[in-house]
Structure formats: structure tokens, C-alpha cells
Enzyme design. Sequence first.
Site, PDB file in Angstrom:
ATOM      1  N   LEU A   1      20.083  32.453  50.629  1.00 47.62           N
ATOM      2  CA  LEU A   1      20.469  32.868  51.989  1.00 47.62           C
ATOM      3  C   LEU A   1      21.734  32.140  52.437  1.00 47.62           C
ATOM      4  CD1 LEU A   1      16.959  33.161  53.726  1.00 47.62           C
ATOM      5  CD2 LEU A   1      18.330  34.953  52.650  1.00 47.62           C
ATOM      6  N   THR A   2      22.775  32.284  51.648  1.00 45.80           N
ATOM      7  CA  THR A   2      24.091  31.823  52.078  1.00 45.80           C
ATOM      8  C   THR A   2      24.531  32.749  53.207  1.00 45.80           C
ATOM      9  OG1 THR A   2      25.347  33.337  50.656  1.00 45.80           O
ATOM     10  CG2 THR A   2      24.625  31.244  49.656  1.00 45.80           C
TER      11      THR A   2
ATOM     12  N   TYR B   1      45.581  45.318  53.574  1.00 40.63           N
ATOM     13  CA  TYR B   1      46.448  44.411  52.827  1.00 40.63           C
ATOM     14  C   TYR B   1      47.691  45.120  52.290  1.00 40.63           C
ATOM     15  CZ  TYR B   1      43.092  40.527  52.401  1.00 40.63           C
ATOM     16  OH  TYR B   1      42.267  39.470  52.644  1.00 40.63           O
TER      17      TYR B   1
ATOM     18  N   HIS C   1      46.730  39.843  44.218  1.00 40.13           N
ATOM     19  CA  HIS C   1      45.943  41.057  44.448  1.00 40.13           C
ATOM     20  C   HIS C   1      46.106  42.035  43.282  1.00 40.13           C
ATOM     21  CE1 HIS C   1      44.499  43.872  47.942  1.00 40.13           C
ATOM     22  NE2 HIS C   1      43.646  43.811  46.929  1.00 40.13           N
TER      23      HIS C   1
ATOM     24  N   TYR D   1      37.152  34.195  41.613  1.00 38.55           N
ATOM     25  CA  TYR D   1      35.910  34.977  41.571  1.00 38.55           C
ATOM     26  C   TYR D   1      35.749  35.633  40.203  1.00 38.55           C
ATOM     27  CZ  TYR D   1      32.943  39.112  42.024  1.00 38.55           C
ATOM     28  OH  TYR D   1      31.991  40.096  41.801  1.00 38.55           O
TER      29      TYR D   1
ATOM     30  N   GLU E   1      28.475  34.104  44.323  1.00 40.93           N
ATOM     31  CA  GLU E   1      29.504  34.131  45.360  1.00 40.93           C
ATOM     32  C   GLU E   1      30.377  35.311  44.986  1.00 40.93           C
ATOM     33  OE1 GLU E   1      30.056  32.484  48.087  1.00 40.93           O
ATOM     34  OE2 GLU E   1      28.464  31.008  47.929  1.00 40.93           O
TER      35      GLU E   1
ATOM     36  N   LEU F   1      35.704  45.521  52.835  1.00 38.89           N
ATOM     37  CA  LEU F   1      36.685  46.493  53.336  1.00 38.89           C
ATOM     38  C   LEU F   1      36.082  47.595  54.221  1.00 38.89           C
ATOM     39  CD1 LEU F   1      39.648  47.573  53.319  1.00 38.89           C
ATOM     40  CD2 LEU F   1      38.993  48.962  51.347  1.00 38.89           C
TER      41      LEU F   1
ATOM     42  N   THR G   1      30.892  42.446  37.058  1.00 35.08           N
ATOM     43  CA  THR G   1      31.898  43.250  37.754  1.00 35.08           C
ATOM     44  C   THR G   1      33.004  43.715  36.806  1.00 35.08           C
ATOM     45  OG1 THR G   1      33.712  43.017  39.345  1.00 35.08           O
ATOM     46  CG2 THR G   1      32.915  41.008  38.392  1.00 35.08           C
ATOM     47  N   ASP G   2      33.690  44.782  37.190  1.00 30.26           N
ATOM     48  CA  ASP G   2      34.852  45.226  36.393  1.00 30.26           C
ATOM     49  C   ASP G   2      36.056  44.308  36.598  1.00 30.26           C
ATOM     50  OD1 ASP G   2      35.557  45.934  38.995  1.00 30.26           O
ATOM     51  OD2 ASP G   2      36.124  47.994  38.510  1.00 30.26           O
ATOM     52  N   GLU G   3      35.966  43.401  37.581  1.00 29.21           N
ATOM     53  CA  GLU G   3      37.138  42.553  37.856  1.00 29.21           C
ATOM     54  C   GLU G   3      37.424  41.586  36.709  1.00 29.21           C
ATOM     55  OE1 GLU G   3      37.723  41.153  41.820  1.00 29.21           O
ATOM     56  OE2 GLU G   3      36.374  42.652  42.653  1.00 29.21           O
TER      57      GLU G   3
ATOM     58  N   LYS H   1      32.981  34.965  37.161  1.00 26.80           N
ATOM     59  CA  LYS H   1      32.095  36.009  36.633  1.00 26.80           C
ATOM     60  C   LYS H   1      32.346  36.192  35.129  1.00 26.80           C
ATOM     61  CE  LYS H   1      29.557  38.348  38.503  1.00 26.80           C
ATOM     62  NZ  LYS H   1      28.103  38.181  38.862  1.00 26.80           N
TER      63      LYS H   1
HETATM   64  N1  LIG Z   1      29.935  44.262  45.662  1.00 25.55           N
HETATM   65  C1  LIG Z   1      30.508  44.871  44.622  1.00 25.55           C
HETATM   66  O1  LIG Z   1      31.292  45.812  44.805  1.00 25.55           O
HETATM   67  C2  LIG Z   1      30.177  44.439  43.226  1.00 25.55           C
HETATM   68  C3  LIG Z   1      30.664  45.198  42.164  1.00 25.55           C
HETATM   69  C4  LIG Z   1      30.313  44.826  40.860  1.00 25.55           C
HETATM   70  C5  LIG Z   1      29.504  43.736  40.638  1.00 25.55           C
HETATM   71  N2  LIG Z   1      29.050  43.001  41.684  1.00 25.55           N
HETATM   72  C6  LIG Z   1      28.158  41.866  41.386  1.00 25.55           C
HETATM   73  O2  LIG Z   1      26.884  42.195  41.907  1.00 25.55           O
HETATM   74  C7  LIG Z   1      26.215  41.015  42.351  1.00 25.55           C
HETATM   75  C8  LIG Z   1      25.790  41.169  43.793  1.00 25.55           C
HETATM   76  O3  LIG Z   1      26.954  41.403  44.581  1.00 25.55           O
HETATM   77  P1  LIG Z   1      26.850  41.645  46.155  1.00 25.55           P
HETATM   78  O4  LIG Z   1      28.033  42.415  46.573  1.00 25.55           O
HETATM   79  O5  LIG Z   1      25.493  42.114  46.502  1.00 25.55           O
HETATM   80  O6  LIG Z   1      27.012  40.139  46.665  1.00 25.55           O
HETATM   81  P2  LIG Z   1      26.622  39.492  48.075  1.00 25.55           P
HETATM   82  O7  LIG Z   1      27.613  38.413  48.291  1.00 25.55           O
HETATM   83  O8  LIG Z   1      26.444  40.542  49.112  1.00 25.55           O
HETATM   84  O9  LIG Z   1      25.173  38.854  47.800  1.00 25.55           O
HETATM   85  C9  LIG Z   1      24.998  37.738  47.001  1.00 25.55           C
HETATM   86  C10 LIG Z   1      23.625  37.156  47.285  1.00 25.55           C
HETATM   87  O10 LIG Z   1      23.452  36.008  46.443  1.00 25.55           O
HETATM   88  C11 LIG Z   1      22.938  34.957  47.227  1.00 25.55           C
HETATM   89  N3  LIG Z   1      23.398  33.679  46.638  1.00 25.55           N
HETATM   90  C12 LIG Z   1      24.668  33.188  46.623  1.00 25.55           C
HETATM   91  N4  LIG Z   1      24.696  31.978  46.041  1.00 25.55           N
HETATM   92  C13 LIG Z   1      23.419  31.703  45.644  1.00 25.55           C
HETATM   93  C14 LIG Z   1      22.815  30.606  44.985  1.00 25.55           C
HETATM   94  N5  LIG Z   1      23.541  29.543  44.610  1.00 25.55           N
HETATM   95  N6  LIG Z   1      21.477  30.640  44.738  1.00 25.55           N
HETATM   96  C15 LIG Z   1      20.739  31.727  45.128  1.00 25.55           C
HETATM   97  N7  LIG Z   1      21.266  32.778  45.779  1.00 25.55           N
HETATM   98  C16 LIG Z   1      22.593  32.781  46.039  1.00 25.55           C
HETATM   99  C17 LIG Z   1      23.483  35.173  48.614  1.00 25.55           C
HETATM  100  O11 LIG Z   1      22.683  34.531  49.610  1.00 25.55           O
HETATM  101  C18 LIG Z   1      23.457  36.697  48.724  1.00 25.55           C
HETATM  102  O12 LIG Z   1      22.218  37.147  49.230  1.00 25.55           O
HETATM  103  C19 LIG Z   1      27.184  39.857  42.110  1.00 25.55           C
HETATM  104  O13 LIG Z   1      26.841  39.235  40.895  1.00 25.55           O
HETATM  105  C20 LIG Z   1      28.542  40.552  42.002  1.00 25.55           C
HETATM  106  O14 LIG Z   1      29.408  39.815  41.177  1.00 25.55           O
HETATM  107  C21 LIG Z   1      29.367  43.319  42.971  1.00 25.55           C
END
Ligand SMILES: NC(=O)c1ccc[n+]([C@@H]2O[C@H](COP(=O)([O-])OP(=O)(O)OC[C@H]3O[C@@H](n4cnc5c(N)ncnc54)[C@H](O)[C@@H]3O)[C@@H](O)[C@H]2O)c1
Length: 337
Positions: free
Chosen positions: A36-37, A220, A297, A163, A85, A203, A138-140, A167
Amino acid sequence: MKNVLVTGGAGFIGANFVPYFIENNPDYHLVNLDALTYAGNLENVSEVENHERYTFVKGDIVDGDFIRNLFDKYQFHDVIHFAAESHVDNSISGPEAFIKTNVLGTFNLLDTARKLWMSAPNQYKPGFENARFHHVSTDEVYGTLGETGLFEETTPYAPNSPYSASKAGSDMIVRSYFHTYGMNVVTTNCSNNYGPKQHNEKLIPTIIRKALTGENIPIYGDGKNVRDWLYVLDHCKGIELAFKTGVAGETYNIGGRNERNNLQIVDRVCSILDQLKPKASGSYKEQITFVKDRPGHDLRYAIDATKIENELGWKADENFDTGIVKTIEWYLGKFAN
Ligand SMILES: NC(=O)c1ccc[n+]([C@@H]2O[C@H](COP(=O)([O-])OP(=O)(O)OC[C@H]3O[C@@H](n4cnc5c(N)ncnc54)[C@H](O)[C@@H]3O)[C@@H](O)[C@H]2O)c1
């Protein structure tokens, strides 16, 4: 009944995944571990909070002792790892948390799972023969594309932000646990997600929120950065499919074949808002302003999802035009409260 550990289930994608997975998989009890960050919110999973096959645990994946105790207690049969994160801008201002959570946290989970599940390389303990670790990425990690081309699973990694570098590091650790220990791991690399429950800082929620409050809508640079947008539930379906049917040690790209630049996104969102919630006069588009670009970026990301489509039979159910309307309707409900 098997126990599955889902990490980060109070964040955007995890909170869309948790109710979907519980509903579809009556043979699993799901433990949602989340620190719950600022990015996590239990309201995101309020629909399952009293479900008999759901338990929430607050805790940090960086804390190795805590993770070991949790695995001892629940004897997890599987792990689906979302916690990270995730916001590129925050990784520029404060990269350390990204290295800790994304690299060390992933290592803690993987290594604890290995010790619970395996007695030696390539030897699973009785009861854990099919135990699987699914890593959500992620694709990043692939870096940036020019005007043409697509990221394939074979595209060399070239992460450009703290980031994406963190990953990429976690992906490599997962990969090494397959090659070194024969651990049953699968990784999915997905494009930009959009949909309900995303944090306000991202965004599309930012565009909607600023539009409704009458503020400037910040874009941006010149707004020409291209992303490949996928509706979050389609991502969740791809994760479930790869978790259940993906080949151990493989990676699968998940993407929507819906490339849009930021100008197209803001234009579309404002047009829909103009229809669904018109201003007293004029268009929300008049609020669009350009702000200094994010350092480093990436210009363009686009995914080739052929492998998961052909080998596992995944297909996105939404295209951008249908998904964005559902998304805006959800945020209109949220921001009205
Ligand atoms: N959002 C996107 O477009 C996207 C695309 C591809 C992949 N991802 C990947 O999907 C996953 C989820 O992404 P999201 O957008 O839901 O992220 P988010 O930031 O919305 O959620 C991350 C969650 O992880 C929790 N968290 C963070 N640090 C923690 C820790 N140390 N211990 C336990 N919990 C922790 C946070 O409290 C939060 O609930 C990530 O691994 C991200 O890299 C995201």
C-alpha cells in the site's frame, strides 16, 4: 484448494486482475500482498474484500524475512508478481525505490519460492511439481523504436529509464532462475495499459481529471510520443492464459495493436468528454497545453503480440475506441464523488 500469491494487487493492473482471477478460478485461494504505497489503494479491490477465497496481507516484498514467513504460512503453490514501482517520472526523481522493489523485491520472491518448491536444480518437491512463478513486466525494457518496427520477444533489451532498467533487471533474474535452477517461470511483457482503477498521476486519468476541473491539460513535449494502448482487462486475460498455458522459461509480449500518440489520446478523450459531459461553452480541447518534455522520453513503443496470439490463442477483446469509452465512463463516476 491451492494458495496463489498475487503481489501488488491493490495497484492498477493487480486490482483489475484479482477479482477476475478469483471469479474464474474456484480452485484457488488468492492472497493479495501489497505494501500500500501511494500507488496502492484497498478501495480498488473492495468488491472481493469479503470473498471466502481472498485474503489481503499488507507487507513489503523488499523485506526478505517477512516474505519467507509468508511463504511458510501459506505454502504458496503459485506466484503472480505485479508489485513494482511503476511510474517513470518518479523513477527519474527517486530511482532508489525502483531498484529496491523491482530488483531486490523480485529476487526475494523468486528465491523464497525456489526454496519452498525445489530441493535441487530441476527437482521439484512433492506437491509443487507444477508450481509456477509468473512475472509481470513491461515493453519498456526493449527501449525505444523509430517510426517503424515492433518489439518482438527476441528484441534485445535496451532500457532507457531507471524504471525500465529496474524491470529489465528483474526480468533477467527471472530468466536466470529458469536456466540455472530449471524453475517453472513465465514472463509477460505488456504495452501501456489503460482502464478503471489507474492512479490519478498517469496520462489518461490526468487528462480526464484536469479537463473536469477546468485546469490546463499538460502534454509532454510536442505530444508525438507513440504508445501501444491495451485495455487493462485484456492484459489480465493474457496474464491468466500465459500463467496457465505458457511454456516454462518463455516470455510473451502482450499488446493491443492500437498505436496512438499523446495528441491523438488527448484529442479523443476530450471529444468523448465533450459528448458525455459537455462544458457550458467550448471544448475541453481548449485546455490542452504543452509542457517541458520528460528527460530521456522514449519516442515510440509498439508490441508484436503474434507469439501469444498464435501459440496461446490470446486476442484483445477491446480496441482503443471501445475501451476508452468504458474507461472515461468509469472515471466520470469516480471524479463525480
Ligand atoms: N501500467 C502499465 O501500463 C503497465 C504496462 C506493462 C507492465 N506493467 C507492470 O505491471 C505491474 C503492475 O503495474 P501497475 O500499473 O498496476 O502499477 P501500480 O503502481 O498501479 O501498482 C503497483 C502496486 O504495487 C504495490 N507495491 C509497490 N511497492 C511494493 C513493495 N515493495 N512491496 C509490496 N507491494 C508494493 C503498490 O502499493 C501498488 O499497489 C508492474 O510490475 C508494472 O511494471 C504495467
